[in-house]
Motif scaffolding. Structure first.
Motif, short mmCIF file in Angstrom:
data_model
loop_
_atom_site.label_atom_id
_atom_site.label_comp_id
_atom_site.label_asym_id
_atom_site.label_seq_id
_atom_site.Cartn_x
_atom_site.Cartn_y
_atom_site.Cartn_z
N VAL A 107 0.84 -1.20 0.00
CA VAL A 107 0.00 0.00 0.00
C VAL A 107 0.88 1.25 0.00
O VAL A 107 0.63 2.21 -0.75
CB VAL A 107 -0.94 0.00 1.22
CG1 VAL A 107 -1.78 1.27 1.27
CG2 VAL A 107 -1.83 -1.24 1.22
N GLN A 108 1.92 1.25 0.84
CA GLN A 108 2.82 2.40 0.91
C GLN A 108 3.55 2.61 -0.43
O GLN A 108 3.69 3.75 -0.90
CB GLN A 108 3.83 2.20 2.04
CG GLN A 108 3.21 2.33 3.42
CD GLN A 108 4.20 1.93 4.51
OE1 GLN A 108 4.62 0.77 4.58
NE2 GLN A 108 4.56 2.86 5.36
N ASN A 109 4.01 1.52 -1.04
CA ASN A 109 4.69 1.64 -2.34
C ASN A 109 3.79 2.33 -3.37
O ASN A 109 4.23 3.20 -4.13
CB ASN A 109 5.09 0.26 -2.85
CG ASN A 109 6.28 -0.32 -2.11
OD1 ASN A 109 6.98 0.39 -1.38
ND2 ASN A 109 6.52 -1.60 -2.30
N ARG A 110 2.52 1.93 -3.39
CA ARG A 110 1.57 2.53 -4.33
C ARG A 110 1.40 4.03 -4.05
O ARG A 110 1.34 4.84 -4.97
CB ARG A 110 0.21 1.84 -4.22
CG ARG A 110 0.19 0.41 -4.72
CD ARG A 110 -1.08 -0.31 -4.27
NE ARG A 110 -0.98 -1.73 -4.52
CZ ARG A 110 -1.36 -2.32 -5.65
NH1 ARG A 110 -1.86 -1.59 -6.64
NH2 ARG A 110 -1.23 -3.62 -5.81
N ALA A 111 1.31 4.36 -2.75
CA ALA A 111 1.10 5.76 -2.37
C ALA A 111 2.32 6.61 -2.71
O ALA A 111 2.19 7.74 -3.20
CB ALA A 111 0.77 5.84 -0.89
N TYR A 112 3.53 6.09 -2.45
CA TYR A 112 4.74 6.85 -2.79
C TYR A 112 4.87 7.01 -4.31
O TYR A 112 5.35 8.04 -4.79
CB TYR A 112 5.99 6.16 -2.22
CG TYR A 112 6.24 6.49 -0.76
CD1 TYR A 112 6.65 7.76 -0.37
CD2 TYR A 112 6.07 5.51 0.23
CE1 TYR A 112 6.88 8.06 0.96
CE2 TYR A 112 6.29 5.81 1.58
CZ TYR A 112 6.70 7.09 1.93
OH TYR A 112 6.92 7.40 3.25
N HIS B 193 7.85 7.64 -7.05
CA HIS B 193 9.00 6.84 -6.62
C HIS B 193 8.94 5.41 -7.16
O HIS B 193 7.86 4.85 -7.35
CB HIS B 193 9.07 6.76 -5.09
CG HIS B 193 9.49 8.05 -4.44
ND1 HIS B 193 10.14 9.05 -5.12
CD2 HIS B 193 9.36 8.49 -3.16
CE1 HIS B 193 10.39 10.06 -4.29
NE2 HIS B 193 9.91 9.74 -3.10
N CYS B 194 10.13 4.85 -7.36
CA CYS B 194 10.26 3.46 -7.81
C CYS B 194 10.49 2.57 -6.58
O CYS B 194 11.61 2.15 -6.29
CB CYS B 194 11.43 3.34 -8.79
SG CYS B 194 11.59 1.70 -9.51
N TYR B 195 9.43 2.37 -5.84
CA TYR B 195 9.48 1.46 -4.70
C TYR B 195 8.66 0.23 -5.07
O TYR B 195 7.51 0.34 -5.50
CB TYR B 195 8.86 2.09 -3.45
CG TYR B 195 9.58 3.29 -2.87
CD1 TYR B 195 10.78 3.75 -3.41
CD2 TYR B 195 9.05 3.96 -1.78
CE1 TYR B 195 11.42 4.86 -2.87
CE2 TYR B 195 9.69 5.06 -1.23
CZ TYR B 195 10.87 5.51 -1.78
OH TYR B 195 11.50 6.61 -1.26
#
Length: 324
Positions: A155-160, A166-168
């Motif tokens: 979820v955080q990766n999508r939000a960043y 960002h490429c997370y």
């Protein structure tokens, strides 16, 4: 593919670097030519920073100034510890992940690859499981705290990505085992616990007791194979969506079969007992690695029997210093 961006030096920070997967990546980087010219690698242990603390996380990032992060650090344990302490696993892992990802954001880290776990997938589901099913229902009750914390990374990766571009991204391994694992019988995952139990039973001339019926089926991935694949993800995988890094569903085996392979590897000829008063956990977690195969049809996993033999040999040779 090089991680370098013009003249800017490349520094890869690995959280959880002293654990089994961190040690596997370190082996691939230092012993298998995985380190490319101009790269620096920093492997953090819990002694370097308590990542539950925002201040300590910030300090260690400022010290090393990473351009890339492989995030492996987590509060982990075996099945029964998770059942007892779901709240603590939830709180600590939410803090660790938020601290690492937000500090990476604040300090301009170019790419973060986080390690999830196959336990994030729904308990009640259809098989085989794939990457699109992460949020399709509640995880198994036994370790829901850890599982939800790990899901939150996605979820955080999508939000960043949405807010900052960002490429997370994240990887999902299955039942990883190998050298440098935690072999403490009370805290270890099933493979390492069985290896230690078998070692002790051989030394003491007693039976090996396997918790449960031995019928649950699992996919086991050798840590060095995972280390090689995580390097590939860091360099070349550009999707935001998670990718499962695992042997294929055709390699699923029962815990009874695993115990037989361990017994053969350690030349244990004693009795094997199954304590059916203990929980089996999930009976199966069949996962497909079809996405990985599309990207890496050339990748060959170490055969399970061979990987178990190498892990058992390592454990016997390093018994005095292994985590037991």
């Amino acid at each position: 593919m090089s991680l370098q961006n013009g003249s800017m030096p490349t520094r890869v920070l690995v959280t959880g670097g002293s654990g089994m997967i961190g040690k596997a990546i370190e082996h691939v980087v230092s012993e298998e030519g995985g380190k490319l010219e101009g790269e620096e690698w920093v492997f953090l242990s819990s002694k370097d920073a308590n990542l539950v603390s925002p201040e300590e996380t910030r300090a260690v990032f400022e010290k090393h100034r990473p351009t890339h992060v492989i995030h492996l650090a987590a509060k982990v344990g075996g099945l029964f510890l998770h059942m007892q302490e779901n709240l603590q696993f939830l709180r600590d892992n939410l803090r660790i992940n938020d601290n690492v990802l937000h500090t990476a954001h604040e300090m301009g880290v170019r790419k973060v690859v986080s390690c999830l776990s196959s336990c994030i997938f729904p308990d009640k589901t259809t098989y085989p499981i794939d990457e699109t099913m992460v949020h399709n229902g509640p995880p198994h009750d036994s370790n829901f705290g850890y599982s939800y914390a790990k899901r939150t990374i996605d979820v955080q990766n999508r939000a960043y990505s949405q807010q900052y571009g960002h490429c997370y991204t994240s990887v999902v391994p299955t039942n990883v085992f190998g050298p440098h694992d935690n072999f403490n019988i009370e805290k270890a995952h099933v493979m390492s616990a069985l290896i230690h139990k078998t070692y002790k039973a051989k030394e003491e001339g007693t039976p090996v007791t396997v918790c449960g019926t031995g019928n649950p089926r699992r996919l086991f991935t050798y840590s060095l194979d995972l280390g090689r694949l995580i390097l590939w993800v860091l360099r070349e995988y550009v999707e935001l969506e998670p990718i499962i890094l695992s042997v294929g569903e055709e390699d699923e085996v029962s815990l009874r079969d695993v115990q037989d392979m361990i017994s053969e590897a350690m030349d244990f000829k004693g009795e094997i007992l199954f304590d059916t008063s203990k929980s089996d956990g999930q009976l199966k977690k069949t996962i497909t690695n079809a996405k990985l195969k599309r990207y890496r049809p050339d990748f060959t996993f170490t055969p399970l029997k061979e990987a178990i033999k190498m892990t058992c040999d390592w454990f016997v040779e390093n018994y005095d210093t292994a985590r037991t």
